[in-house]
Scaffold this active site. Structure first.
Site, PDB file in Angstrom:
ATOM      1  N   GLN A 351     -16.665  -8.051   4.946  1.00  0.00           N
ATOM      2  CA  GLN A 351     -17.095  -7.029   3.988  1.00  0.00           C
ATOM      3  C   GLN A 351     -18.154  -7.586   3.045  1.00  0.00           C
ATOM      4  OE1 GLN A 351     -17.769  -3.650   2.356  1.00  0.00           O
ATOM      5  NE2 GLN A 351     -16.047  -3.662   3.759  1.00  0.00           N
ATOM      6  N   ASP A 352     -17.994  -8.829   2.679  1.00  0.00           N
ATOM      7  CA  ASP A 352     -18.930  -9.443   1.741  1.00  0.00           C
ATOM      8  C   ASP A 352     -20.293  -9.692   2.361  1.00  0.00           C
ATOM      9  OD1 ASP A 352     -17.053  -9.458  -0.248  1.00  0.00           O
ATOM     10  OD2 ASP A 352     -16.418 -11.527   0.081  1.00  0.00           O
ATOM     11  N   LYS A 364     -34.756  12.119  14.146  1.00  0.00           N
ATOM     12  CA  LYS A 364     -34.027  10.926  14.578  1.00  0.00           C
ATOM     13  C   LYS A 364     -33.225  10.354  13.415  1.00  0.00           C
ATOM     14  CE  LYS A 364     -33.186   7.421  17.456  1.00  0.00           C
ATOM     15  NZ  LYS A 364     -34.192   6.484  17.974  1.00  0.00           N
ATOM     16  N   LEU A 412     -20.133  -3.894  -3.673  1.00  0.00           N
ATOM     17  CA  LEU A 412     -21.010  -2.741  -3.446  1.00  0.00           C
ATOM     18  C   LEU A 412     -20.193  -1.632  -2.807  1.00  0.00           C
ATOM     19  CD1 LEU A 412     -23.846  -1.432  -3.253  1.00  0.00           C
ATOM     20  CD2 LEU A 412     -24.157  -2.661  -1.094  1.00  0.00           C
ATOM     21  N   HIS A 472     -15.542  -8.496  -7.748  1.00  0.00           N
ATOM     22  CA  HIS A 472     -15.957  -7.400  -6.884  1.00  0.00           C
ATOM     23  C   HIS A 472     -15.285  -6.086  -7.280  1.00  0.00           C
ATOM     24  CE1 HIS A 472     -16.984 -10.379  -3.384  1.00  0.00           C
ATOM     25  NE2 HIS A 472     -17.729 -10.554  -4.465  1.00  0.00           N
ATOM     26  N   ASP A 474     -14.302  -3.803  -5.344  1.00  0.00           N
ATOM     27  CA  ASP A 474     -13.214  -3.406  -4.449  1.00  0.00           C
ATOM     28  C   ASP A 474     -11.882  -4.031  -4.829  1.00  0.00           C
ATOM     29  OD1 ASP A 474     -13.512  -6.019  -3.574  1.00  0.00           O
ATOM     30  OD2 ASP A 474     -13.861  -5.508  -1.463  1.00  0.00           O
TER      31      ASP A 474
END
Length: 663
Positions: A351-352, A364, A412, A472, A474
């Protein structure tokens, strides 16, 4: 509006001029006039529109015979509605008259050759190029907006190159054309005209490093396509073949919007008269593209691929964790992709390392992985293993300093679509962790923040995450999908909710039930001990204040109310002035549709069940969610991470088209 071109007439000899279809040209009737002339009349052959512009304050429109006074406030304007078949096959005749004479004192003749020149792109955003005589120089947002869209050609369609397609001046494959936006040059007129005139395609110097243009000669071989504009070529003389009425081009983006690039690029074609010195452009048509932004997908979007790393270290392998992920992916009907240990070099924090997003144009769309500045064992994985056909790659790395923990992409996230004070964010808002606003501390790298802000469509919000050891977002928030009108809930880690739960269990007579029950070689802590631990209480009072600060920012910036937030019980401990999760951090989960892979908290066992798990189930399962608790204690939690840190998910793009919004 560009000024009209002026053509001067002569009484001595005919004048010859080229007139572009749909473009007005002024005929100068004042420079060469017969002696005694007071009025004039003008008429054109079929196919020529002749009109007179005048100042009604100074000039009275004539009645009867159309004879206009030779006044400085009167101009003759001509235009043609179709391309000529031959040179000089259209005419304009101007006759001059005296004060009262009916016989003309003199005549001037203008021979015109009509030429149809137009540069066209997908201005209407339908996926196809249509002829437009509207405003092609302006790009507008919104459902009623217009303007063409360009994809950054950041995937790798070539099977022989290791670089993204945009790094080469050669067409990677015929499939590479699908990543580009079509552009059509119409150039209809007598072939003889182009013996003395040329068509020149050009790009401004400031845009040349951000756009590439390939010319198509209509074949099925790569050699039939050559790059004619780009970083090392600002102009191109169009190689028009006899009788050719259209020349097709394909345009690729070379750079995403960023701090020094608003995302708009322009291309122009000019009809140039080569018989003059210096050569004079008679007409220029300009089109504008906006480069498509990189768009993140929130955890509420349906999952497509679940990524996880296989590792082998002092604690053994994470085979059991991989089995649990396989079960979860099967339940959620998404593909499991395992990065083997020899590719991740025992770096499990996938994830990082990267964040999945996508780019989209009307014709497209394809996913693009954003590689973080983090330089650990997984640093080569996104570029070497994910970049490929219809899978793009982008990164931003600071040239001045090494990455901090806050540059990892566990820091993020992005919210689901929200409305804030009447402003709708149909693609959600990006969330990044930062230092306390009034103090110095760790922040995400400026080059990454600049990139995120420059995309415009997901207006980033900075939160306070520097209070955590890893730092983070998260670690204290997550979003889960719901089937109600709101469509999601924000989950926040909550020390106060955890302490309240433990107090309730003590009052019910379960004070001796212990945290970490079921774990070997881990010190057990009874509910009574934890509630009596003043240091633990103080640590979590501080953690709650930090989370509450973020809670208010999230409510304000995402337009949330307390009904939209669910507090998940969680405790933290302070180490060296930073906080860490006391037990596996349940908010740090992986969300796969309605299936949630949640770190098993090993909470106090009451009536045969973990009271922390039961509390979380009671909060989330009534929303239609399925809570699956997974043991990550040794393989992730003890290394200061959890399930979300050790997984990554590629998700379905939004159905909403980004160009329909107004940022």
């Amino acid at each position: 509006m560009a000024p009209r071109r002026v053509v001067q007439l002569s009484l001595e000899q005919p004048t010859h001029a080229v007139c572009v279809v749909g473009v007005e040209m002024v005929v100068d009737v004042h420079s060469d006039v017969p002696k005694g002339a007071k009025t004039f009349g003008a008429a054109g052959s079929p196919g020529v529109e002749v009109s007179v512009l005048y100042d009604p304050q100074r000039v009275t429109r004539p009645s009867g015979k159309t004879r206009w006074p030779l006044d400085a406030s009167v101009d003759v304007v001509v235009s043609v509605d179709t391309a000529s078949k031959d040179l000089d096959d259209l005419t304009v005749r101007v006759s001059y008259f005296g004060e009262h004479e009916s016989r003309a004192l003199g005549h001037a003749t203008l021979y015109l050759t009509g030429v149809d020149v137009s540069l066209d792109v997908d201005t209407d955003r339908t996926g196809t190029v249509r002829r437009s005589r509207g405003d092609k120089k302006t790009w507008r947002w919104g459902p009623e907006g217009y303007g063409a869209i360009l994809l950054v050609n950041c995937d790798r369609d070539s099977h022989t190159s290791m670089r993204p397609d945009l790094a080469s001046r050669q067409l990677a494959s015929m499939a590479d054309l699908q990543d580009m936006s079509p552009m059509v040059l119409s150039c209809n007129g007598p072939d003889e005209l182009f013996d003395s005139h040329k068509l020149v395609l050009s790009v401004p110097l400031s845009d040349s490093k951000r756009v590439g243009v390939f010319c198509s000669r209509g074949g099925n071989f790569l050699s039939d396509y050559k790059q004619v504009l780009g970083p090392r070529q600002l102009s191109y003389k169009v190689e028009r073949q006899p009788g050719e009425q259209e020349v097709r081009f394909y345009v690729e983006g070379l750079a995403f919007p960023d701090a020094d690039f608003l995302g708009l690029v322009s291309l122009s074609v000019s009809l140039v008269d080569t018989g003059t010195l210096p050569e004079a452009p008679l007409f220029t048509d300009t089109v504008v593209f906006r480069v498509a932004p990189w768009i993140m997908t929130p955890s509420t979007q349906p999952p497509l691929d679940l990524y996880v790393c296989s590792v082998l270290d002092d604690h053994g392998s994470n085979e059991k964790f991989l089995d649990d992920m396989s079960y979860l992916a099967l339940k959620a009907d998404c593909k499991l992709i395992i990065c083997p240990w020899f590719e991740n070099r025992n770096d499990r924090w996938i994830q990082d390392e990267m964040e999945f997003g996508y780019i989209e144009a009307p014709h497209k769309s394809f996913p693009v992985v954003f590689d973080s500045p983090r330089e650990r064992g997984l640093k080569d994985f996104p570029y070497k293993k994910i970049l490929g056909p219809d899978f793009g790659y982008v990164t931003r790395k600071s040239l001045f300093s090494g990455p901090s923990s806050l540059d990892s992409f566990g820091n993020l996230d992005v919210s689901p679509p929200v409305t804030v004070g009447g402003q709708h964010y149909p693609l959600g808002r990006i969330l990044v962790g930062s230092s306390f606003p009034e103090a110095s501390g760790r922040r995400m790298a400026k080059v990454v923040l600049n990139f995120l802000f420059a995309q415009r469509v997901q207006a980033p919000v900075e939160l306070y995450s520097d209070w955590l050891s890893v730092g983070h977002v998260d670690e204290f928030l997550s979003f889960v999908p719901t089937s109600d009108k709101k469509g999601f809930r924000l989950l926040l880690a909550s020390p106060s909710a955890c302490l309240k739960l433990f107090q309730e269990k003590r009052e019910e007579g379960h004070g001796e039930a212990a945290q970490f029950d079921g774990l070997d070689n881990v010190i057990k802590r009874s509910i009574n001990e934890m509630l009596a631990d003043r240091t633990l209480q103080s640590d979590n009072l501080y953690a709650q204040k930090c989370i509450d600060r973020n809670r208010e920012v999230l409510k304000r910036e995402l337009g949330l109310t307390e009904r939209d937030i669910i507090d998940l019980p969680q405790l933290f401990t302070q180490k060296d002035s930073y906080a860490e999760a006391f037990f596996p951090d349940m908010v740090n989960m992986v969300v796969l549709g309605r299936y949630l892979g949640i770190p098993k908290p090993y909470g106090p066992i009451i009536d045969g069940r973990c009271c922390l798990e039961e509390k979380v189930r009671s909060l989330l399962e009534p929303l239609g969610l399925r809570c699956i608790f997974i043991d990550d204690y040794l393989s992730y939690h003890k290394m200061m991470g959890e399930i979300h840190c050790g997984t990554n998910v590629r998700r379905q793009p939004f159905p909403f088209k980004w160009w329909h919004m107004v940022p």
